[in-house]
Design a protein around this motif. Structure first.
Motif, PDB file in Angstrom:
ATOM      1  N   LYS A 172      52.896  -0.153 -22.041  1.00  0.00           N
ATOM      2  CA  LYS A 172      52.655  -0.480 -20.644  1.00  0.00           C
ATOM      3  C   LYS A 172      51.184  -0.679 -20.313  1.00  0.00           C
ATOM      4  O   LYS A 172      50.851  -1.112 -19.199  1.00  0.00           O
ATOM      5  CB  LYS A 172      53.229   0.634 -19.747  1.00  0.00           C
ATOM      6  CG  LYS A 172      54.755   0.689 -19.760  1.00  0.00           C
ATOM      7  CD  LYS A 172      55.271   1.711 -18.780  1.00  0.00           C
ATOM      8  CE  LYS A 172      56.796   1.706 -18.736  1.00  0.00           C
ATOM      9  NZ  LYS A 172      57.312   2.806 -17.861  1.00  0.00           N
ATOM     10  N   ASN A 173      50.291  -0.349 -21.268  1.00  0.00           N
ATOM     11  CA  ASN A 173      48.881  -0.546 -20.960  1.00  0.00           C
ATOM     12  C   ASN A 173      48.073  -0.573 -22.253  1.00  0.00           C
ATOM     13  O   ASN A 173      48.548  -0.127 -23.305  1.00  0.00           O
ATOM     14  CB  ASN A 173      48.363   0.572 -20.050  1.00  0.00           C
ATOM     15  CG  ASN A 173      47.148   0.134 -19.226  1.00  0.00           C
ATOM     16  OD1 ASN A 173      46.680  -1.002 -19.350  1.00  0.00           O
ATOM     17  ND2 ASN A 173      46.654   1.019 -18.388  1.00  0.00           N
ATOM     18  N   GLY A 192      49.304   5.178 -17.827  1.00  0.00           N
ATOM     19  CA  GLY A 192      50.307   4.129 -17.835  1.00  0.00           C
ATOM     20  C   GLY A 192      51.048   4.161 -19.150  1.00  0.00           C
ATOM     21  O   GLY A 192      52.162   3.680 -19.285  1.00  0.00           O
ATOM     22  N   ASN A 193      50.385   4.752 -20.153  1.00  0.00           N
ATOM     23  CA  ASN A 193      51.024   5.028 -21.441  1.00  0.00           C
ATOM     24  C   ASN A 193      50.682   6.470 -21.813  1.00  0.00           C
ATOM     25  O   ASN A 193      49.681   7.006 -21.381  1.00  0.00           O
ATOM     26  CB  ASN A 193      50.552   4.026 -22.515  1.00  0.00           C
ATOM     27  CG  ASN A 193      49.040   4.035 -22.697  1.00  0.00           C
ATOM     28  OD1 ASN A 193      48.300   4.632 -21.925  1.00  0.00           O
ATOM     29  ND2 ASN A 193      48.567   3.412 -23.754  1.00  0.00           N
ATOM     30  N   LYS A 226      52.163  -3.585 -17.202  1.00  0.00           N
ATOM     31  CA  LYS A 226      53.475  -2.994 -16.924  1.00  0.00           C
ATOM     32  C   LYS A 226      53.348  -1.652 -16.211  1.00  0.00           C
ATOM     33  O   LYS A 226      54.351  -1.077 -15.778  1.00  0.00           O
ATOM     34  CB  LYS A 226      54.244  -2.833 -18.234  1.00  0.00           C
ATOM     35  CG  LYS A 226      54.784  -4.149 -18.767  1.00  0.00           C
ATOM     36  CD  LYS A 226      56.247  -4.050 -19.143  1.00  0.00           C
ATOM     37  CE  LYS A 226      56.875  -5.417 -19.305  1.00  0.00           C
ATOM     38  NZ  LYS A 226      58.308  -5.384 -19.573  1.00  0.00           N
ATOM     39  N   SER A 227      52.109  -1.143 -16.116  1.00  0.00           N
ATOM     40  CA  SER A 227      51.957   0.135 -15.408  1.00  0.00           C
ATOM     41  C   SER A 227      51.151  -0.059 -14.136  1.00  0.00           C
ATOM     42  O   SER A 227      50.621   0.896 -13.576  1.00  0.00           O
ATOM     43  CB  SER A 227      51.249   1.157 -16.309  1.00  0.00           C
ATOM     44  OG  SER A 227      49.946   0.708 -16.590  1.00  0.00           O
ATOM     45  N   SER A 287      48.906  10.589 -18.814  1.00  0.00           N
ATOM     46  CA  SER A 287      49.335   9.198 -18.912  1.00  0.00           C
ATOM     47  C   SER A 287      48.311   8.298 -18.222  1.00  0.00           C
ATOM     48  O   SER A 287      47.848   8.584 -17.123  1.00  0.00           O
ATOM     49  CB  SER A 287      50.708   8.999 -18.244  1.00  0.00           C
ATOM     50  OG  SER A 287      51.010   7.610 -18.197  1.00  0.00           O
TER      51      SER A 287
END
Ligand SMILES: N[C@H](CCC[C@H](N)C(=O)O)C(=O)O
Length: 290
Positions: free
Chosen positions: A75-76, A166-167, A104-105, A164
């Protein structure tokens, strides 16, 4: 994949990806994981830590999608964001040194820094870190956030801080980075059942409140020379553990070079570092090779 694919190979501190410009190339969604594995293969492909797509976005100037060299989509990607910013500026996808990039984040802002009209560095506002256990995600009934939590892995007793960007990132502070159990515990912790989406694994040696050494075993790619989101997670973890201070620049020494990270008082994490173009090329998929 039955057509030749134009690409650009770029790296951020040695963390290299095969970049495909979706403004010019149309790819089939179902073929993306296998294409990522193919192009990343150092023996029969191009060789990289994965594949990154730069494409149109409805919410930002461009969109970045990241695939690890095992074909999994992340996601990142911090090093990827700096390279996407440089590519977008130099190839005319944006008409400003500042831009927004959809991941994606979430959406981030990036700014390329010029010297003699050349991109010398890129600064990205990586947004706010996520610390809640279930949002990492990480299973377990302990405290809501994971800071210096005892964590047994591979027979070793470790102290875990999970963040996190985003990941997911599992950060472990060690006394000597050269003794970090990267190759032994990296793959074990990456797929530990306590991390339902698996996890990126970072070992950090604190030098001072403004300096650290950093090594990484990346989810889906193994050992890489650098991990931008991981360096951000390490800086946040250092503040949470009392080693560093908010709103002060932290120099992170990664295997491939240095990043400057700052977690500001509004809660945003800023990352500054290089982005380099290695080459442009045309990939011939295995399926169409004679
Ligand atoms: N392996 C990561 C994606 C790449 C992140 C890294 N290369 C960076 O620069 O942030 C994951 O599966 O979350």
């Amino acid at each position: 994949m039955n057509m030749k694919v134009p690409f650009t190979k770029m790296h951020g501190l040695g963390n290299n990806y095969i970049y495909i410009n979706e403004f010019e190339v149309t790819l089939q969604e179902e073929q993306l994981p296998s294409l990522a594995v193919e192009v990343a293969d150092q023996f029969q492909g191009i060789g990289s830590d994965g594949m990154i797509l730069i494409g149109p976005s409805e919410t930002s100037d461009v969109r970045m999608r990241v695939f690890n060299n095992d074909g999994s989509e992340a996601k990142n990607c911090g090093n990827g964001l700096r390279c996407v910013a440089r590519f977008s500026f130099e190839r005319g996808l944006v008409n400003s040194t500042e831009m927004t990039i959809e991941t994606k984040s979430g959406n981030v802002t990036a700014e390329v820094q010029l010297a003699d009209e050349k991109v010398k560095a890129v600064t990205v506002n990586m947004g706010q870190p996520v610390m809640e256990r279930k949002a990492i995600p990480m299973i377990g009934e302990n405290a809501e956030i994971v800071v210096a939590e005892p964590f047994e892995a591979g027979g070793e007793e470790l102290s875990l801080t999970a963040i996190s960007m985003g990941n997911p990132h599992a950060v472990f502070f060690v006394d000597d980075i050269n003794q970090a159990p990267l190759t032994t515990l990296g793959p074990v912790i990456e797929k530990d059942i306590r991390f339902p989406d698996w996890v990126n694994v970072e070992f950090v040696e604190i030098v001072s409140s403004n300096e650290m050494h950093f090594r990484v075993w990346e989810r889906g790619s193994g050992i890489t020379q650098a991990c931008g989101t991981g360096a951000c997670a390490a800086a946040v973890a250092s503040v949470l553990n009392g080693y560093s201070k908010r709103d002060e620049e932290i120099t992170v020494h990664l295997a491939g070079g240095d990043l400057t990270i700052r977690w500001d008082l509004e809660g945003e994490v800023w990352m500054t570092g290089p982005a380099e173009v290695i080459c442009d090329g045309v990939y011939i998929p295995r399926q169409v090779r004679s």
